[in-house]
Design a protein around this motif. Sequence first.
Motif, PDB file in Angstrom:
ATOM      1  N   TRP A  36      45.171  41.940   5.404  1.00  0.00           N
ATOM      2  CA  TRP A  36      45.404  41.513   6.778  1.00  0.00           C
ATOM      3  C   TRP A  36      46.646  40.658   6.897  1.00  0.00           C
ATOM      4  CZ3 TRP A  36      42.790  42.596  11.289  1.00  0.00           C
ATOM      5  CH2 TRP A  36      41.654  43.408  11.137  1.00  0.00           C
ATOM      6  N   ASN A  37      47.025  39.972   5.799  1.00  0.00           N
ATOM      7  CA  ASN A  37      48.150  39.046   5.932  1.00  0.00           C
ATOM      8  C   ASN A  37      49.495  39.753   5.792  1.00  0.00           C
ATOM      9  OD1 ASN A  37      47.250  39.554   3.418  1.00  0.00           O
ATOM     10  ND2 ASN A  37      47.429  37.469   2.635  1.00  0.00           N
ATOM     11  N   LEU A  78      42.372  46.187   3.751  1.00  0.00           N
ATOM     12  CA  LEU A  78      41.966  44.796   3.947  1.00  0.00           C
ATOM     13  C   LEU A  78      43.111  43.819   3.765  1.00  0.00           C
ATOM     14  CD1 LEU A  78      38.510  44.869   2.227  1.00  0.00           C
ATOM     15  CD2 LEU A  78      38.990  44.699   4.635  1.00  0.00           C
ATOM     16  N   TYR A 123      42.711  46.941  13.145  1.00  0.00           N
ATOM     17  CA  TYR A 123      41.428  47.005  13.851  1.00  0.00           C
ATOM     18  C   TYR A 123      40.997  48.449  14.026  1.00  0.00           C
ATOM     19  CZ  TYR A 123      42.089  42.111  15.028  1.00  0.00           C
ATOM     20  OH  TYR A 123      42.248  40.760  14.974  1.00  0.00           O
ATOM     21  N   THR A 148      39.754  49.823  10.766  1.00  0.00           N
ATOM     22  CA  THR A 148      38.393  49.345  10.515  1.00  0.00           C
ATOM     23  C   THR A 148      37.390  50.174  11.296  1.00  0.00           C
ATOM     24  OG1 THR A 148      39.367  47.164  10.365  1.00  0.00           O
ATOM     25  CG2 THR A 148      36.986  47.269  10.434  1.00  0.00           C
ATOM     26  N   ILE A 189      40.088  50.813  -0.104  1.00  0.00           N
ATOM     27  CA  ILE A 189      40.420  49.422  -0.441  1.00  0.00           C
ATOM     28  C   ILE A 189      41.770  49.393  -1.172  1.00  0.00           C
ATOM     29  CG2 ILE A 189      39.711  47.406  -1.799  1.00  0.00           C
ATOM     30  CD1 ILE A 189      37.825  47.781   0.442  1.00  0.00           C
TER      31      ILE A 189
END
Lengths: 155, 364
Positions: A152-153, A150, A95, A98, A145
């Motif tokens: 997230w998992n 990204l 977070y 981001t 990227i």
Amino acid sequence: MRPKPVGATFALQRLLVLLRSNLTAMLLVLPAANYQPSDYLPILIQFGLALAFVAFAMIVSHLVGPKRNSTVKDASFECGIESVGNARTPISVKYFLTAIVFVLFDVEVIFMYPWAVNFRALGNDGFIAMILFMFFLLAGFAYIIKKGILRWNEA
Amino acid sequence: MDFPPLAWQGLVVLVVFGVSLLIATYSTYAERVIAAFLQDRVGPDRAGPFGLLQPLADAVKLFTKEEFFPAGANRALFVFGPCLAMVTALMSSAVIPFGNVLQFGETAIHLQGIEINVGMLYVFGMVSLGVYGIMIGGWASNNKFSLLGAIRAASQNISYEIAMGLALIAVLMMSGTLSLREITFQQVSDAPFVWQDIFNWNVMKQPLGFIIFIVCAFAETNRTPFDLPECETELIGGYHTEYSSMKMGLYLFAEYINVFVASAVMSVLYFGGFNFPFQAELRNWLVSSQGLELVTAQNIITILGLVGLFAKIFSFIFFFMWVRWTLPRFRYDQLMRLGWTILIPLAIFNIMLTGGLITFGVIK
């Protein structure tokens, strides 16, 4: 608009011209309009109304509603079982990443607003400059990227 | 009595304010009626004819509910969160041009509360401030579900804000102004071919930009399929888990007002605002065949345009609710991937395309 072909040599030549010219001066070509600072006054009326409505809602609901509290009732809701620990815990760093990337990109987007409004006035020079700018932006974007912002998992 | 122009404008601001509150209130009713319709149920029908008084009953209920403060909550921020969300939501509606000018003798009334040259930027700024209300409220609750909802909301809103801003830039390149009123006037056509009116709307020139914009509008207003900040199956109520009475009501109202403002902005930017097809023909017909004065005919057109704009706004609000009962919720990583790796590159491509088409003279 001048429908000029943008060849490679032409683009290079234009770029050199552009580097010599003052970009900030170019971006300040605002379209002429007779707007006055007093046009912004009704915003204050709007702000006052919004504030008044919110204050009214808060005060009335504070006065009207019942107030009964107990230790168990005031505990924060965790699906009926006893609350464990404090909610002020560290959160996933994703977070935060981001948020950092947002700050960078939002500044880039803000740069584009004056450019977009003056797009016709700036002509081909402005377009080429922004293509270069976007290229650098996308290069940085591809890098973050690739670095896995990204994913997230994963942890 | 002599009425100064600022007083007229203040009156319009007041009316716009009231109308946006009214629409937000009745959106709650519309949501339930549409949900009932889509799921083949009856829906609210007890309070008043067709349940039309339901929003009033809900308001009374919210006002009289107990005001609850969880232990360990930061009380000041706990109150400040919903207040901020509501104030920012209420601030943005006045710059929207709901109609052209109504002319009564010497007085001209602009059917727009605030006409400023940075109208679009103003709406955008206010909408982005709204996320702080959610973030502050969620953090102040001292509840794990609220905290998760709040950081999800923050992260999601800022991610989609970039794509939204980029989609908007393509429109600004064509219009050359940030004033919503001027953008509306640019979507008028005086060409003899009647259907030209619709082909002059920005959605015809920016179809890709419009799709990006509407997807981002769903994410910005926290509506399904992007309602992860408050998804009830995972997070109870998300950021408003601990909220009760009118503080909860303010969060709900803020969401519906944001939906209304987003719909209005989309109608103005992409669907011609208060312009409607055949308006020039209708005005000419009123003047030549019906013998009306030009001013009266123009007033009639203005009122019809106002009705037309609200029809567009209501269609968008209906679309928001229709999607809610049609699409399932995204997973969080899918949401972030859609925002960053699909919408942002698409929006940049759209800017390049628009720039190229304008430079080579395809779009005027």
